[in-house]
Structures are given as C-alpha cells and as structure tokens.
Design an enzyme around this catalytic site. Sequence first.
Site, PDB file in Angstrom:
ATOM      1  N   ARG A  33     -17.660   2.130  17.722  1.00 49.24           N
ATOM      2  CA  ARG A  33     -19.262   1.957  17.244  1.00 49.24           C
ATOM      3  C   ARG A  33     -19.941   0.679  17.653  1.00 49.24           C
ATOM      4  NH1 ARG A  33     -18.049   3.384  11.036  1.00 49.24           N
ATOM      5  NH2 ARG A  33     -16.411   2.183  11.336  1.00 49.24           N
ATOM      6  N   VAL A  56      -9.673   3.857  21.889  1.00 46.67           N
ATOM      7  CA  VAL A  56      -8.391   3.168  22.434  1.00 46.67           C
ATOM      8  C   VAL A  56      -7.766   3.885  23.450  1.00 46.67           C
ATOM      9  CG1 VAL A  56      -7.854   1.956  20.083  1.00 46.67           C
ATOM     10  CG2 VAL A  56      -6.986   4.294  20.361  1.00 46.67           C
ATOM     11  N   SER A 132       2.121   0.834   7.831  1.00 47.58           N
ATOM     12  CA  SER A 132       2.053   1.352   6.435  1.00 47.58           C
ATOM     13  C   SER A 132       3.382   1.507   5.891  1.00 47.58           C
ATOM     14  CB  SER A 132       1.036   2.645   6.556  1.00 47.58           C
ATOM     15  OG  SER A 132       1.002   3.119   5.194  1.00 47.58           O
ATOM     16  N   TYR A 145       0.884  11.525   9.074  1.00 51.78           N
ATOM     17  CA  TYR A 145       0.438  10.238   9.029  1.00 51.78           C
ATOM     18  C   TYR A 145       1.797   9.330   8.744  1.00 51.78           C
ATOM     19  CZ  TYR A 145      -1.236   5.959   7.444  1.00 51.78           C
ATOM     20  OH  TYR A 145      -1.639   4.545   7.286  1.00 51.78           O
ATOM     21  N   GLY A 176       0.530  -1.347   1.628  1.00 54.05           N
ATOM     22  CA  GLY A 176       0.286  -0.405   0.435  1.00 54.05           C
ATOM     23  C   GLY A 176      -0.989   0.157   0.201  1.00 54.05           C
ATOM     24  N   GLU A 182     -12.991   1.886   4.714  1.00 52.19           N
ATOM     25  CA  GLU A 182     -13.220   3.121   5.305  1.00 52.19           C
ATOM     26  C   GLU A 182     -12.218   4.074   5.185  1.00 52.19           C
ATOM     27  OE1 GLU A 182     -15.498   3.126   8.761  1.00 52.19           O
ATOM     28  OE2 GLU A 182     -17.418   1.940   7.901  1.00 52.19           O
ATOM     29  N   PHE A 183     -11.001   3.658   5.326  1.00 53.09           N
ATOM     30  CA  PHE A 183      -9.652   4.473   5.078  1.00 53.09           C
ATOM     31  C   PHE A 183      -9.732   5.722   4.562  1.00 53.09           C
ATOM     32  CE2 PHE A 183      -5.271   5.584   4.068  1.00 53.09           C
ATOM     33  CZ  PHE A 183      -4.827   5.604   5.456  1.00 53.09           C
TER      34      PHE A 183
END
Length: 247
Positions: A33, A56, A132, A145, A176, A182-183
């Site tokens: 953006r 990307v 993550s 994910y 964690g 905005e995830f």
Amino acid sequence: MLVFITGASSGFGEAMAKKFVLEGHEVILLARRLEKLEKLQQELGSKCIKIIASDVMDIKNIKQALGDEISKIDVLINNAGLALGIESAEECDIKDWENMVTTNILGLIKITHLILPFMVEKQSGHIINIGSIAGSYPYYGGNVYGATKAFVKQFSLNLRADLVDKNIRVTNIEPGLCGGSEFSIVRFKGDEQKAKDLYKNTNPLMPQDIAESVYWCATLPAHININRLEIMPTTQASAGLKVHKKL
C-alpha cells in the site's frame, strides 16, 4: 545499520521501522500500500531512505527498486505474512491456503534469496524472520497458517547451518497473542468485532513489544546469534492438551 523491512506499512513492520529510526538507523520499507508507506516515510524523515510499493513475490520489481542499496543492507526483516480464516481444515477455502503458502513461504524465501548473496559477499548481515508460536503449537483452525510458520522456523535453523562460516546471523522471532495490528482483521476477513473479541479481557503483546525484541536481537554483539525467540503475553501459555469426550 541499513535495515530492509517487508510488510512495513502497519503493525509489526511499522513499529520496527519507527524503533530502528528512533535509534539512529536507516530503513528501506516494502509493502503493497503506497499511501501508507508514503505517510510513514513522512513521519520517519530522512532516515527512511526508500519505500517500495510491491508484492513480496514481485522480485524483479523489488530488485530494480532497491538499486545500489541492495548490497548495503545489513539487516533483512522478513515480516510480510498473513493468516486467513480460523475454520477447521475441511471447511477452509483452498485459495486461503494457497495465499498463506505464497506469502508466508514463497515470498519469504524469494526475498531472502535476493538479499543473501550480497550479505555472503561482504561476510556480514542478519536475517530476521517473523514466525509465530503457531509454528510450534497446534490449535483449532491453525492448520496451514501454523504449517507455514513451522516452515519459517526450520528454514531459519537450516539457514544458520549453511551460514555458520559466513558471519551471517539468522533469527526467528515467534510471537504469541498480539494485538494492535491488522493481523486478526485480515484473518477474520474484515470482521472487526470478531477481531476485538479475540483480545477481550486479555493483555496481549503489542507491535512495540515485538519491535523491541527484534531491535535487541539485531543490536547484540556481532558474535551472538539468537536462533529462536518465543514471546507470549503473561495471559497466554502453551500448557493444556485438549481431549474431546463424547457425552
């Protein structure tokens, strides 16, 4: 240091950009953006030496946009990534799975493959991947994910095995529960109430916490490599295996 951050227009990426600039370092920011990147560049000032509005996966465009700076990058932060959906595997949209694999795995390895040879040539550099805890601990709806983040974890360790004689550091940051980005809105496909409910009555990590952790890893003495850094808020723990019992 010159720090190249992907997914830099909001959340973790924005917080990391601000932290490095605050401490006197230069940054190059990549995100899709343009308007958000331009706003952040204005806020950061001259230390933000370049912004690149690109996916990307568009390596040709990114390489061209980086120009001569590509050989000067000291720290690459692979932050671009996303989660889509929280449904059980049999209910998931296959396109969501494909998008997560594309961004979280293919995007990360393409950017790494682009920058790494220049680090090897100068025998110096640090690759910081944003993984993550989902790469270590399964949970309902984590399916693909979590699998992509498990890839990030193992890829990071294998990179270190390849680079052990080349003076290049590799770190996997594994957050964690983390709010302030905005995830979850992306994960719940714009449902802000669902995103808010996820953090209700908790005390989650915030992007600034992750930025501090990344900065600490990047600024340790050059002979120290943090392989993995797992971070949870005090209101979250990995304990507790779930067993379903029929009534």
